[in-house]
Scaffold this motif. Structure first.
Motif, short mmCIF file in Angstrom:
data_model
loop_
_atom_site.label_atom_id
_atom_site.label_comp_id
_atom_site.label_asym_id
_atom_site.label_seq_id
_atom_site.Cartn_x
_atom_site.Cartn_y
_atom_site.Cartn_z
N VAL A 141 -30.19 100.14 -42.02
CA VAL A 141 -31.40 100.55 -41.31
C VAL A 141 -31.34 100.01 -39.88
N SER A 142 -31.54 100.88 -38.91
CA SER A 142 -31.46 100.48 -37.52
C SER A 142 -32.59 101.13 -36.73
N TYR A 143 -32.84 100.58 -35.53
CA TYR A 143 -33.88 101.12 -34.67
C TYR A 143 -33.32 101.53 -33.32
N CYS A 144 -32.01 101.61 -33.23
CA CYS A 144 -31.41 101.71 -31.90
C CYS A 144 -30.06 102.41 -31.98
N ALA A 145 -30.00 103.65 -31.44
CA ALA A 145 -28.77 104.44 -31.48
C ALA A 145 -27.65 103.75 -30.70
N THR A 146 -27.98 103.22 -29.54
CA THR A 146 -26.96 102.58 -28.70
C THR A 146 -26.32 101.40 -29.41
N CYS A 147 -27.18 100.60 -30.08
CA CYS A 147 -26.68 99.38 -30.72
C CYS A 147 -25.76 99.72 -31.88
N GLY B 83 -18.56 109.50 -37.27
CA GLY B 83 -17.94 110.36 -38.30
C GLY B 83 -18.63 110.32 -39.64
N ARG B 84 -19.73 109.55 -39.73
CA ARG B 84 -20.42 109.47 -41.04
C ARG B 84 -21.81 110.10 -40.98
N GLU B 85 -22.38 110.29 -42.18
CA GLU B 85 -23.70 110.91 -42.30
C GLU B 85 -24.78 109.88 -42.02
N VAL B 86 -25.65 110.19 -41.09
CA VAL B 86 -26.79 109.30 -40.86
C VAL B 86 -28.07 110.12 -40.83
N LEU B 87 -29.15 109.45 -41.18
CA LEU B 87 -30.46 110.10 -41.13
C LEU B 87 -31.27 109.50 -39.99
N ALA B 88 -31.89 110.34 -39.20
CA ALA B 88 -32.79 109.86 -38.16
C ALA B 88 -34.20 110.25 -38.55
N TYR B 89 -35.16 109.38 -38.26
CA TYR B 89 -36.54 109.64 -38.67
C TYR B 89 -37.46 109.41 -37.49
N GLY B 90 -38.27 110.41 -37.17
CA GLY B 90 -39.22 110.24 -36.08
C GLY B 90 -39.16 111.43 -35.14
N LEU B 91 -40.27 111.66 -34.45
CA LEU B 91 -40.31 112.79 -33.52
C LEU B 91 -41.15 112.41 -32.29
N SER B 92 -40.44 112.13 -31.22
CA SER B 92 -41.07 111.85 -29.93
C SER B 92 -39.98 112.16 -28.92
N GLU B 93 -40.34 112.13 -27.65
CA GLU B 93 -39.31 112.42 -26.64
C GLU B 93 -38.18 111.40 -26.75
N GLU B 94 -38.58 110.15 -26.94
CA GLU B 94 -37.61 109.08 -27.09
C GLU B 94 -36.72 109.31 -28.31
N ALA B 95 -37.34 109.69 -29.43
CA ALA B 95 -36.60 109.91 -30.67
C ALA B 95 -35.56 111.01 -30.46
N VAL C 170 -35.20 113.91 -39.81
CA VAL C 170 -36.43 114.13 -40.57
C VAL C 170 -37.59 113.95 -39.59
N THR C 171 -38.37 115.00 -39.41
CA THR C 171 -39.35 114.98 -38.31
C THR C 171 -40.70 114.35 -38.64
N GLY C 172 -41.01 114.21 -39.93
CA GLY C 172 -42.38 113.87 -40.31
C GLY C 172 -43.21 115.14 -40.42
N LYS C 173 -44.44 115.00 -40.96
CA LYS C 173 -45.24 116.19 -41.28
C LYS C 173 -45.73 116.95 -40.05
N PHE D 163 -31.78 105.70 -39.10
CA PHE D 163 -32.29 105.27 -37.80
C PHE D 163 -33.76 105.65 -37.70
N ILE D 164 -34.60 104.64 -37.52
CA ILE D 164 -36.04 104.88 -37.48
C ILE D 164 -36.53 104.78 -36.03
N PHE D 165 -37.11 105.88 -35.54
CA PHE D 165 -37.60 105.92 -34.15
C PHE D 165 -39.10 106.16 -34.16
N ARG D 166 -39.85 105.08 -34.25
CA ARG D 166 -41.31 105.18 -34.32
C ARG D 166 -41.94 105.17 -32.95
N GLU D 167 -43.10 105.77 -32.86
CA GLU D 167 -43.91 105.53 -31.66
C GLU D 167 -44.57 104.16 -31.82
#
Lengths: 302, 302
Positions: free
Chosen positions: B132-138, B145-157, B174-177, B232-236
């Motif tokens: 579980v991470s909060y930072c694509a760069t890190c 080359g592997r499967e990852v899931l990103a969660y969140g929808l904002s400009e930053e995300a 995964v965008t959320g509802k 990868f969790i990208f919350r507001e």
């Protein structure tokens, strides 16, 4: 024979800012080419650093070596040549060196703070890192309670001198011959704080055995010796015509103007470290390099 | 019994930014008091860091320990309590904690990026640093080359998701509802790049043995499992009423607004690190902490 090179991001300068930017770009899988010019990073001189977080005490050369190794480890390449001409507006951007014509999608400028060579004082180079310093924050605390000489007169220099005093150094300030009227008040303030101001004196030589022991100052042709443990040199920065020609906006101190994201006024061109007249600290150069690298990556995504 | 404390600079937050600021203030001979609140620095979680210059690879806890040791070595003190109320305008500034009433000449805010507790996803805490991470760069480059899931929808995300793709991850988003109309175009762009966009899905759980192995997502009451190596969790970011009440200007993301010298809109109050919505990098937090520390010192000189 001029060779043609292509890179995603060209980084001009191989100090803490440039190498951190290169680490970030390369680690993201993009090509990072670093130009290491003739003037080395100040870290190459060899002095002790106590304020780079992570190392209680480290030799500056050892830290620079670590930065280089880490950038290379992630795939950054280093070319040991100066940038001679820049064409930064438009896309792609072009930079020439002695042996190469480089095409880059983004450019990061991290060339550090220039010192014009003719101004160097006898003994200055020899004792840099052994009593000669350019930064009150970095080295002031090492001379707490001891006699130090500060040289230079600008708003920045006055603030650095106050910082030396705050840290507990016993400061004598040599102002140089010409004193602009706007500094009269600042000098008066230093005198009120008990500091010795040698108005109209020039710094002529820095001397010592293994470390700085004394300086020679001059006024009206009269030479004088002063015993000191350290000399802090606070010069104004000469302009950089290379950057002005390339369309980059510089401020009145001749530093490249950037915003909080290290963007210059030219799209796709970023600047980081001492060339932006930041804090002259390894820590802040590294921070700015990190941001510049990430912003260059964001620019490539567009 | 409430005790009265006095300090030159109060630093709220004991992560890389706060500890670097403390190092700079204390090394200059001024009193630096650091508040370490209940929510620890993200470094305390324990994960591998590859992009802090100086260390090819280091455990985040070890790095945090080094930062603490170095700040203390120069004289900084740490009080393990949260700031409960702030009175920052005027001089001196006052901050209260559970056991102390603190008077400070300058304040540096370095509290990091808040996550509201009710939003935490089952498995999120358990696997932070282990998939579980909060930072694509890190962490993006670790999953090339592997499967990852990103969660969140904002400009930053959206920008972070592009970064994951740039780095070579195979991304499902995964965008959320709720999907705001302004993001429709961005999602279309991701699809054109070949990414899978799970529109209207929620992330319900993160599961695995020792590391992340799969997630559970939900749409219209239907559960679905997806095998992934990382999430990868990208919350507001939720707002911070403590800062607003104290008169600090926040931006639309609820981050403290600062200029290039880390100054907030309140004189003598500085902010550094993730609380300013910078780059979420240890390197840039350290850089900002350094600048904030030096600026607080400059403020004390006035």
């Amino acid at each position: 024979m001029i060779k043609n090179l292509k890179t995603d991001v060209l980084i001009i300068g191989a100090g803490p800012a440039g190498l951190t930017a290169a680490l970030y770009v390369a680690r993201a899988g993009k090509k990072a080419l670093v130009l290491e010019g003739r003037t080395p990073s100040r870290l190459a001189i060899g002095y002790e650093i106590e304020n780079y977080p992570g190392f209680l005490k480290i030799d500056s050369r050892e830290l620079l070596e670590k930065f280089i190794e880490q950038a290379k480890h992630h795939g950054a390449e280093i070319l040991k040549e100066d940038a001679l001409a820049l064409a930064l507006e438009g896309q792609p951007k072009y930079v020439t060196t002695r042996s190469a014509f480089i095409e880059a999608r983004a450019v990061i400028i991290a060339t550090g703070r220039p010192i014009s060579e003719e101004k160097i004082i006898p003994g200055e180079e020899e004792f840099t890192g052994r009593g000669v310093s350019y930064c009150a924050t970095c080295d002031g605390p090492l001379y707490r309670g001891r006699e130090v000489l500060a040289y230079g007169l600008s708003e920045e220099a006055l603030d650095e001198v106050l910082e030396l005093e705050q840290v507990g150094c016993r400061v004598k300030l040599v102002t140089g011959k010409k004193i602009k009227p706007e500094f009269k008040e600042g000098l008066e303030k230093l005198r009120q704080k008990g500091m010795v101001v040698l108005e109209g004196y020039e710094l002529k030589a820095i001397q010592g055995e293994k470390r700085v022991e004394k300086v020679v100052v001059e006024k009206d042709g009269q030479m004088e010796e002063i015993l000191v443990s350290a000399v802090f040199i606070f010069r104004e920065i000469p302009g950089s015509t290379l950057f002005t020609k390339a369309g980059l906006q510089l401020d009145e101190r001749q530093c490249v103007v950037v915003d909080r994201l290290q963007r210059t006024n030219v799209e796709g061109v970023f600047a980081a470290g001492d060339v932006t007249c930041g804090s002259l600290q390894v820590a802040s150069a590294v921070g700015e390099g990190c941001v510049a690298g990430m912003q260059a990556l964001a620019y490539l995504r567009k």
